[in-house]
Design a protein around this motif. Structure first.
Motif, short mmCIF file in Angstrom:
data_model
loop_
_atom_site.label_atom_id
_atom_site.label_comp_id
_atom_site.label_asym_id
_atom_site.label_seq_id
_atom_site.Cartn_x
_atom_site.Cartn_y
_atom_site.Cartn_z
N TYR A 65 0.87 -1.17 0.00
CA TYR A 65 0.00 0.00 0.00
C TYR A 65 0.91 1.22 0.00
O TYR A 65 1.88 1.27 0.76
CB TYR A 65 -0.92 0.02 1.23
CG TYR A 65 -1.94 -1.08 1.20
CD1 TYR A 65 -3.15 -0.91 0.53
CD2 TYR A 65 -1.68 -2.31 1.80
CE1 TYR A 65 -4.08 -1.93 0.47
CE2 TYR A 65 -2.61 -3.33 1.75
CZ TYR A 65 -3.80 -3.14 1.09
OH TYR A 65 -4.72 -4.15 1.03
N ILE A 67 0.93 5.23 0.67
CA ILE A 67 0.16 6.32 1.28
C ILE A 67 0.79 7.63 0.87
O ILE A 67 1.99 7.86 1.10
CB ILE A 67 0.13 6.19 2.81
CG1 ILE A 67 -0.59 4.91 3.21
CG2 ILE A 67 -0.54 7.41 3.43
CD1 ILE A 67 -0.59 4.64 4.70
N GLY A 74 -4.61 6.47 0.11
CA GLY A 74 -3.85 5.23 0.10
C GLY A 74 -4.17 4.47 -1.17
O GLY A 74 -5.29 4.57 -1.69
N LEU A 108 -4.05 1.22 7.97
CA LEU A 108 -3.47 2.30 7.17
C LEU A 108 -3.72 3.66 7.82
O LEU A 108 -2.83 4.51 7.89
CB LEU A 108 -4.06 2.30 5.75
CG LEU A 108 -3.71 1.10 4.89
CD1 LEU A 108 -4.46 1.17 3.57
CD2 LEU A 108 -2.21 1.01 4.66
#
Length: 112
Positions: A65, A67, A74, A108
């Protein structure tokens, strides 16, 4: 040397399906369910992907992922290429981190 970099950038951009814009903003590359977090510089970003720079000593995962700390978005990403400290990722999915997230991705938001 600059010609080599310019020609390399041109070859990479030829394979992209969407245009990218220079970003030079801070980001995080997250993998292992949030167990591993790498600081990175998002060099350019577009609708379909991004190019990042990390420390040369850091391994770059195939799936992660990304960000964007400036926009609070994200992205589920898949690595397309990797050379030294640079890597290119395609976006599989996009998530606004200030909105609703699937429960499995709450980690996240917790990175802030």
């Amino acid at each position: 040397m600059d010609d080599v970099i310019t020609n390399w950038d041109a070859r990479e951009s030829d394979r992209r399906q969407a245009e990218r814009k220079r970003a030079f903003t801070a980001g995080l590359l997250v993998y292992g369910g949030g167990a591993f977090v790498l600081d990175c510089l998002i060099r350019d970003i577009g609708a379909g992907g991004a190019q990042i720079r990390t420390s040369k000593t850091q391994p770059i995962p195939n799936e992660a992922y990304l960000i964007n700390l400036k926009s609070w978005f994200g992205y589920q990403v898949c690595r397309v290429w990797h050379r030294s400290s640079l890597a290119g990722f395609s976006f599989e999915q996009e998530y606004p981190l200030n909105g609703m997230l699937p429960v499995r991705l709450e980690f996240l938001r917790n990175l802030f």
